[in-house]
Design an enzyme around this catalytic site. Structure first.
Site, PDB file in Angstrom:
ATOM      1  N   TYR A   1      24.246   0.568  62.016  1.00 61.36           N
ATOM      2  CA  TYR A   1      23.732   0.314  63.355  1.00 61.36           C
ATOM      3  C   TYR A   1      23.654  -1.182  63.664  1.00 61.36           C
ATOM      4  CZ  TYR A   1      22.082   5.214  63.289  1.00 61.36           C
ATOM      5  OH  TYR A   1      21.990   6.581  63.199  1.00 61.36           O
TER       6      TYR A   1
ATOM      7  N   HIS B   1      24.350   8.230  54.510  1.00 65.34           N
ATOM      8  CA  HIS B   1      24.596   8.467  55.936  1.00 65.34           C
ATOM      9  C   HIS B   1      25.664   9.526  56.186  1.00 65.34           C
ATOM     10  CE1 HIS B   1      24.571   6.252  60.083  1.00 65.34           C
ATOM     11  NE2 HIS B   1      24.552   7.557  60.224  1.00 65.34           N
TER      12      HIS B   1
ATOM     13  N   PRO C   1      18.995  15.890  70.051  1.00 66.56           N
ATOM     14  CA  PRO C   1      18.436  17.150  70.556  1.00 66.56           C
ATOM     15  C   PRO C   1      18.860  17.464  71.988  1.00 66.56           C
ATOM     16  CG  PRO C   1      16.759  15.437  70.540  1.00 66.56           C
ATOM     17  CD  PRO C   1      17.941  14.876  69.806  1.00 66.56           C
TER      18      PRO C   1
ATOM     19  N   GLY D   1      21.960  16.678  73.002  1.00 69.11           N
ATOM     20  CA  GLY D   1      23.402  16.588  72.965  1.00 69.11           C
ATOM     21  C   GLY D   1      23.836  15.158  73.264  1.00 69.11           C
TER      22      GLY D   1
END
Length: 320
Positions: A93, A155, A245, A247
């Site tokens: 990230y 990950h 959650p 999408g």
């Protein structure tokens, strides 16, 4: 599933009734085992009552995928103000330093101590292998400005630039997991787990693992409910932590328009987004919400109440 509850209190030992008769004290009447128990009691108590962060993962957490720099820092600070106590990041990230700055500022200006926040990071596909995984963890700790992680995940079940079906991926997963077990033993991390692992990956990992994963972090929503994977995790006592959650941004309108979701939102007088979050909270042990918008954060926190109130019939309808 929530970190807000504390540790379970230990039962105190009952004191013997007050004795009016004083007998001469004789050391030989006290068994050696009893004396040793008294000496060890403080240690045993500390072992029996670990810190709250060692016991539970918050039910809802703030995801930081695609948030960078000041945006990531501001999102974490706002999330902590609103009540989030789980922050999820990853090596790939590229925002761990910004999150570390937010954690430091939260302690200095908001009085939220580091130990009150459950911090997760992840070993990236390019960092798999024993030595690389350990080095990646140490770099995450440096950037985050902390001496431990609450949770460290692998990950992805494959390596960077290696075909997914290559047998070398299995060896890399095992070596990476061995590194995570070492970091756990060394106290650099408090829990270890995996992300995006499918049933074959989990089964292979469990064959050689000394410590089983605490968590499998996976995508989960009504159009991607991986029931077989969830059942496998449950059977091995592995927690399911869901992400996306709602999408993808492009997929949210489709999820929002599902008849059961729309009807549940109307019945409960809330947004379809809150219904989807409530469903995710019911179907998993912990849910990550990726946002930098304060109103969305508030909706996510409110979804905790909806998750507890939503009738099982609605949960089943949405799952169909």
């Amino acid at each position: 599933r929530s970190a807000e509850s504390g540790t379970r209190p230990l039962h105190s030992m009952k004191r013997p009734p007050h004795c009016t008769h004083r007998a001469p004290f004789r050391i030989q009447q006290v068994p050696l085992s009893a004396l040793l128990l008294l000496l060890l009691l403080p240690t045993l108590r500390s072992m029996a009552a670990p810190p709250p962060a060692l016991l539970r993962i918050p039910r809802i957490g703030l995801g930081t995928f695609q948030l960078k720099g000041d945006v990531a820092k501001g999102a974490v600070l706002e999330g902590l103000k609103q009540g989030f106590r789980l922050v999820d990041t990853a090596r790939v990230y590229r925002n761990e330093e910004s999150i570390g700055e937010a954690l430091k500022e939260a302690e200095e200006k908001l009085g939220i101590r580091r130990e009150e926040v459950f911090v997760t990071s992840k070993i990236g596909p390019g960092d798999q292998g024993y030595d690389k995984a350990i080095a990646a963890c140490e770099e995450s700790l440096r950037l985050l400005g902390t001496d431990y992680l609450d949770l460290l995940l692998i990950h992805w079940p494959g390596q960077a630039k290696i075909p997914s079906d290559s047998p070398t991926n299995r060896d890399a997963r095992q070596e990476s997991w061995r590194a995570l077990e070492h970091l756990l033993e060394a106290g650099r991390v408090r829990h270890i787990g995996v992300s995006n692992f499918e049933p074959p990956h989990l089964k292979q990992l469990l064959e050689g693992a000394v410590v089983k994963p605490l968590v499998n972090q996976v995508e989960l929503h009504p159009l991607h409910y991986q029931q077989g994977l969830v059942s496998l995790c449950r059977s091995h006592g592995i927690l399911v932590q869901s992400y996306s959650p709602l999408g993808s941004p492009e997929g949210f309108p489709t999820l929002s328009a599902l008849p059961a979701v729309a009807e549940a939102a109307e019945k409960h007088g809330c947004s379809t987004a809150r219904v989807l979050l409530g469903w995710s909270l019911r179907m998993s042990d912990s849910t990550l919400v990726r946002t930098d918008k304060p109103d969305h954060m508030g909706d996510a926190i409110a979804a905790l109440g909806l998750a507890d109130e939503m009738e099982e019939a609605w949960v089943e309808r949405i799952s169909e």
